[in-house]
Design a protein around this motif. Structure first.
Motif, short mmCIF file in Angstrom:
data_model
loop_
_atom_site.label_atom_id
_atom_site.label_comp_id
_atom_site.label_asym_id
_atom_site.label_seq_id
_atom_site.Cartn_x
_atom_site.Cartn_y
_atom_site.Cartn_z
N LEU A 165 0.83 -1.21 0.00
CA LEU A 165 0.00 0.00 0.00
C LEU A 165 0.86 1.25 0.00
O LEU A 165 0.62 2.20 -0.76
N HIS A 166 1.89 1.27 0.84
CA HIS A 166 2.73 2.47 0.95
C HIS A 166 3.68 2.61 -0.23
O HIS A 166 4.14 3.71 -0.52
N ASP A 167 3.97 1.51 -0.92
CA ASP A 167 4.68 1.64 -2.20
C ASP A 167 3.80 2.35 -3.23
O ASP A 167 4.27 3.21 -3.98
N PRO A 227 -0.70 5.99 9.90
CA PRO A 227 -0.66 4.54 10.16
C PRO A 227 -2.00 3.96 10.59
O PRO A 227 -2.31 2.81 10.28
N HIS A 228 -2.82 4.73 11.32
CA HIS A 228 -4.10 4.19 11.77
C HIS A 228 -5.08 4.07 10.60
O HIS A 228 -5.79 3.06 10.49
N VAL A 229 -5.11 5.06 9.74
CA VAL A 229 -5.95 4.97 8.54
C VAL A 229 -5.48 3.81 7.67
O VAL A 229 -6.29 3.02 7.17
N SER A 230 -4.17 3.70 7.47
CA SER A 230 -3.62 2.64 6.63
C SER A 230 -4.01 1.27 7.15
O SER A 230 -4.45 0.39 6.38
N TRP A 231 -3.85 1.06 8.46
CA TRP A 231 -4.16 -0.25 9.04
C TRP A 231 -5.66 -0.52 9.07
O TRP A 231 -6.12 -1.60 8.67
N PHE A 232 -6.44 0.45 9.52
CA PHE A 232 -7.86 0.22 9.73
C PHE A 232 -8.56 -0.12 8.42
O PHE A 232 -9.38 -1.04 8.34
#
Length: 348
Positions: free
Chosen positions: A119-121, A130-135
């Motif tokens: 995702l971050h690539d 990080p919370h938005v990315s994980w959730f």
């Protein structure tokens, strides 16, 4: 509409040869697949492979001789776990599906490391959230929703008018940071949707539920989402006072701005949207529910008109509000609201 990313659990003996013949070869024949070692170390006691398809989709598979922590209702023993946003090989068609919180923790942790790195690539700017990315990982990496859900944050500021992506995403990041909704991630992330078409109205309505959770939490209440009631409906939240145990039900609706609907002015937009909610779900329930009318989608001038008119919304008790990305929320009340929200809302 498609579903958020989930695991398939395939009981039985797996080996590198079986993975190659029953998973890799069919994928390569149909889509063009490159099999490789995973980017991160496989879970302890498991072997693992990563598959990247020519169309940009992916899959991960890990297997073990003994599943020491099977999902509820499943037997231990040899098993493989598959997750991906590509076509499913026929060998896995009849397997059971599980959420991220149902499979063994080491498997879920490994998969999430792989997915977050990918995702971050693709979206480097999301690494700052990080919370938005994980959730939202189950929808950010879903089969049909990857492009649309990422675009909602990247290009549409998570539904905030006249805001940057950093401001809109930052609001959601702060909302998720306390972990209030972590135990309900699959249900709540799924509300954002995994459709291949970008539906800003539906996605913004989903964010309104997160805003409501933030308001209730900041006001000191414990929140539980998706409360089933006797009418067969589900209401958005139960808000419980941790000191007294008193609980109130909350339902959320989010009017569209006038530019995107047939209503002639913002006051009518508030009334019409609330009437749709109250003449259906809330009317069937028969009272006892606080309605949140979230006008966050309104530009400043439209909200100013609503502030001045303070229109009725054909339901009491009700809270009509508007949130801004910096966390400031203002609103007004109609009827006797059983919740003390003064710590979270600036009353106008």
């Amino acid at each position: 509409m498609a579903q958020p990313l989930r695991f398939r659990r395939a009981p039985g003996d797996w080996s590198a040869d079986r993975v190659r013949s029953q998973l890799e070869r069919p994928l390569d024949d149909n889509l063009g697949a490159t099999a490789s070692d995973p980017w991160f170390a496989s879970p302890p006691g498991y072997e693992a492979r990563r598959f990247d398809m020519d169309d940009g989709s992916f899959a991960l598979f890990c297997w073990t001789d003994g599943d020491d922590d099977p999902p509820d209702g499943a037997d231990g023993g040899p098993v493989g776990y598959w997750v991906g946003n590509t076509e499913t090989p026929s060998q896995l068609w009849r397997t059971d599906k599980y959420g991220f919180d149902e499979v063994p923790y080491p498997v879920a942790r490994w998969v999430q490391r792989e997915l977050l790195a990918g995702l971050h690539d693709d979206e480097p700017w999301l690494a700052a959230y990080p919370h938005v990315s994980w959730f939202f990982l189950p929808v950010f990496c879903s089969k049909d929703g990857a492009e649309t859900t990422r675009a909602f944050f990247r290009d549409h500021a998570a539904g905030f008018p006249n805001a940057t992506r950093e401001e809109g995403t930052g609001f959601v990041e702060e909302t998720l940071r306390p972990g209030t909704l972590d135990d309900h991630r699959e249900v709540m992330a799924g509300k954002l949707g995994t459709s291949a078409s970008l539906d800003l109205v539906r996605m913004s309505a989903a964010i309104a539920e997160f805003t409501a959770a933030r308001i209730l939490t900041e006001a000191g209440y414990e929140v539980t989402p998706e409360i089933e009631v006797t009418t067969g409906h589900s209401l958005d939240y139960r808000a419980t006072d941790p000191d007294t145990g008193a609980a109130s039900l909350v339902e959320v609706t989010r009017p569209q701005p006038v530019s995107g609907r047939s209503a002639s002015d913002p006051v009518a937009a508030v009334r019409d949207t609330a009437e749709t909610k109250t003449s259906g779900q809330l009317e069937a329930h028969g009272g006892g529910v606080t309605l949140f009318v979230d006008c966050t989608s309104f530009p400043a001038d439209d909200w100013e008109a609503v502030r001045e008119a303070r229109p009725e919304v054909r339901h009491r008790p009700a809270v009509v509000l508007r949130a801004r990305p910096n966390g400031h929320v203002e609103g007004y009340r109609k009827g006797s609201v059983p919740l003390d929200l003064s710590a979270a809302i600036d009353w106008v």
